[in-house]
Design an enzyme around this catalytic site. Structure first.
Site, PDB file in Angstrom:
ATOM      1  N   ARG A 279      23.097 -66.861  44.788  1.00 46.88           N
ATOM      2  CA  ARG A 279      22.586 -66.560  43.443  1.00 46.88           C
ATOM      3  C   ARG A 279      23.116 -67.636  42.503  1.00 46.88           C
ATOM      4  O   ARG A 279      24.274 -67.619  42.116  1.00 46.88           O
ATOM      5  CB  ARG A 279      23.111 -65.168  43.032  1.00 46.88           C
ATOM      6  N   HIS A 283      24.325 -62.682  37.351  1.00 43.68           N
ATOM      7  CA  HIS A 283      23.822 -61.441  37.967  1.00 43.68           C
ATOM      8  C   HIS A 283      22.609 -60.929  37.194  1.00 43.68           C
ATOM      9  O   HIS A 283      21.561 -60.643  37.754  1.00 43.68           O
ATOM     10  CB  HIS A 283      24.932 -60.398  37.996  1.00 43.68           C
ATOM     11  N   TYR A 292      34.187 -65.456  36.671  1.00 43.27           N
ATOM     12  CA  TYR A 292      34.710 -65.060  37.981  1.00 43.27           C
ATOM     13  C   TYR A 292      34.369 -66.032  39.114  1.00 43.27           C
ATOM     14  O   TYR A 292      34.800 -65.859  40.230  1.00 43.27           O
ATOM     15  CB  TYR A 292      34.207 -63.645  38.356  1.00 43.27           C
TER      16      TYR A 292
HETATM   17  C1  TPP Z   1      24.865 -46.811  43.170  1.00 44.23           C
HETATM   18  C2  TPP Z   1      25.142 -47.915  42.190  1.00 44.23           C
HETATM   19  N1  TPP Z   1      26.428 -48.324  42.006  1.00 44.23           N
HETATM   20  C3  TPP Z   1      26.694 -49.315  41.124  1.00 44.23           C
HETATM   21  C4  TPP Z   1      25.679 -49.908  40.412  1.00 44.23           C
HETATM   22  C5  TPP Z   1      25.970 -51.038  39.431  1.00 44.23           C
HETATM   23  N2  TPP Z   1      25.508 -52.310  40.000  1.00 44.23           N
HETATM   24  C6  TPP Z   1      24.353 -52.866  39.575  1.00 44.23           C
HETATM   25  S1  TPP Z   1      24.015 -54.287  40.398  1.00 44.23           S
HETATM   26  C7  TPP Z   1      25.412 -54.187  41.323  1.00 44.23           C
HETATM   27  C8  TPP Z   1      25.733 -55.255  42.354  1.00 44.23           C
HETATM   28  C9  TPP Z   1      24.749 -55.306  43.486  1.00 44.23           C
HETATM   29  O1  TPP Z   1      24.985 -56.413  44.302  1.00 44.23           O
HETATM   30  P1  TPP Z   1      24.102 -56.746  45.545  1.00 44.23           P
HETATM   31  O2  TPP Z   1      23.775 -55.505  46.298  1.00 44.23           O
HETATM   32  O3  TPP Z   1      24.804 -57.821  46.296  1.00 44.23           O
HETATM   33  O4  TPP Z   1      22.724 -57.278  44.949  1.00 44.23           O
HETATM   34  P2  TPP Z   1      22.457 -58.531  43.996  1.00 44.23           P
HETATM   35  O5  TPP Z   1      22.572 -58.018  42.571  1.00 44.23           O
HETATM   36  O6  TPP Z   1      23.472 -59.564  44.305  1.00 44.23           O
HETATM   37  O7  TPP Z   1      21.068 -58.973  44.282  1.00 44.23           O
HETATM   38  C10 TPP Z   1      26.135 -53.049  40.974  1.00 44.23           C
HETATM   39  C11 TPP Z   1      27.437 -52.675  41.593  1.00 44.23           C
HETATM   40  C12 TPP Z   1      24.364 -49.428  40.611  1.00 44.23           C
HETATM   41  N3  TPP Z   1      23.318 -49.944  39.958  1.00 44.23           N
HETATM   42  N4  TPP Z   1      24.123 -48.443  41.516  1.00 44.23           N
END
Ligand code: TPP
Length: 389
Positions: A279, A283, A292
């Site tokens: 990425r 985010h 970070y």
């Molecule tokens: C069940 C849940 N826990 C926490 C969150 C908060 N949250 C939003 S995005 C994220 C990170 C997700 O990372 P990843 O699965 O690697 O996907 P990426 O965003 O990198 O595409 C988190 C923890 C959420 N949306 N849903």
């Protein structure tokens, strides 16, 4: 056969189809790559077969799609900075993973995305205004899932893997030859939902492909903290074969996804694909990765940029002509203009719309809430009674 720069044959250590399921202890870095970072085509005895129809014209159209979705991403990020979108989750760097996988789907396959798959939505036929309206915050849904065979964006991490498995089990009961593709990130593999989805998919041999875009970060949490093994080694514990592919190599992603979808359609059961990518942006537009992330890491991955890699391949093949570049740029600019236009001219929703379409039949509880909210809104128009303040 993979050849080195001197043209000598070398061993391609990428997995053979199904290899990892037969060997659940698969470790090491066997990454499927069909195009080197320098843009040279790498042969593979089995996966080449899955992209043998990709000739010069198709390479050009993959280049076009990847460039267009990068342009959508840039424009949407600008629209958010200008206050026209509430939020945007950039896909910068993940173009090969999204285009290679989505271009492998048949129209009758069904997709369950997370929130980052705007490029996939574009390929499935969502209008850019439908993609924008969710992030503008003025719609409860995006596109009609039945129209493009793709569910709307899922914010709850990993839950769409359960929806995908359930849908795939339904497809199986119907006796249809549809395959189901679930997208999620590296962070999602830490969620219980993804483990549950894999248990059920393996138990019922459901026709589902789990497509994990390992972009190395779950907001500020690096993947190395979340998993002490490669993500592709996790599903083998559930009895699901996995492939680890270079997610910045559109041809490798395409070959692996086509293989896995075909396996699903023909009764072979679930597959897990780990597309190793990065990425390159934040985010979301609400996040500052410089807090970070080591800037050197970004620099290393920028050198592996998926569009740059395809450009190099086109160049090596003598296909990177002014004509192609001009056509692709014109298309990307036109799509971006359409996105901007539709976004800034989008009508605002009415406040009471939020109560519509919750239930398909009249529901007294919702009606009551709607009535309360309506009276609350009307109270702003009423004259303040003397002495009330
Ligand atoms: C069940 C849940 N826990 C926490 C969150 C908060 N949250 C939003 S995005 C994220 C990170 C997700 O990372 P990843 O699965 O690697 O996907 P990426 O965003 O990198 O595409 C988190 C923890 C959420 N949306 N849903």
């Amino acid at each position: 056969m993979l050849t080195d720069k001197a043209g000598k044959g070398v061993q391609n250590d990428a997995p053979r189809p199904g290899q990892s399921a037969q060997n659940p202890l698969r470790t090491g870095g066997n990454l499927l790559q069909l195009v080197s970072p320098e843009g040279e085509r790498i042969s593979h005895p089995e996966f080449d077969l899955w992209i043998k129809d990709i000739g010069d014209e198709q390479l050009g159209s993959l280049f076009e799609d990847m460039t267009v979705i990068r342009r959508i991403d840039t424009e949407a990020t600008a629209l958010q900075r200008q206050g026209e979108l509430a939020l945007w989750p950039p896909l910068l760097g993940q173009e090969a993973a999204q285009i290679g996988s989505s271009r492998s789907l048949r129209d009758d396959d069904f997709v369950f995305p997370s929130y980052r798959e705007s490029g996939v939505a574009y390929i499935r036929g969502a209008h850019v205004s439908e993609i924008a309206q969710v992030w503008r915050g003025n719609a409860l849904y995006a596109w009609d899932p039945q129209r493009i065979n793709m569910a709307t964006p899922q914010i709850i991490i990993g839950s769409q893997s359960l929806h995908a498995t359930g849908y795939a089990m339904g497809v199986q009961l119907d006796g249809a030859s549809t395959a189901v593709l679930a997208y999620f990130g590296d962070g999602a593999t830490s969620e219980g939902d993804v483990s549950e989805a894999m248990v059920f998919a393996a138990s019922f041999q459901a026709p589902v492909v789990f497509f994990c875009q390992n972009n190395h970060w779950a907001i500020s949490e690096p993947v190395r903290v979340q998993s002490h093994v490669q993500l592709a080694d996790r599903p083998t514990g559930f009895g699901i074969p996995s492939l680890r592919v270079d997610g910045n190599d559109v041809l490798a992603v395409m070959a692996a996804t086509r293989w896995a979808l075909d396996r699903a359609r023909s009764g072979g059961g679930p597959t897990f694909i780990e597309a190793v990518t990065y990425r390159m942006g934040p985010h979301t537009t609400a996040d500052d990765p410089t807090r970070y992330r080591d800037p050197n890491e970004l620099e290393d991955w920028a050198a592996k940029d998926p569009i740059l890699r395809l450009r190099r391949l086109l160049d090596v093949k003598g296909l990177l002509t002014e004509d192609l570049e001009g056509r692709v740029k014109a298309k990307a600019d036109a799509v971006a203009a359409e996105l901007r236009n539709s976004c800034v001219n989008m009508p605002d929703p009415q406040p009471l719309d939020v109560f519509n379409h919750v239930y398909s039949t009249p529901n007294s509880w919702i009606e009551r809430q709607k009535d309360h909210y309506s009276r609350y809104l009307n109270s702003f128009n009423q004259p303040v009674e003397e002495g009330a303040l």
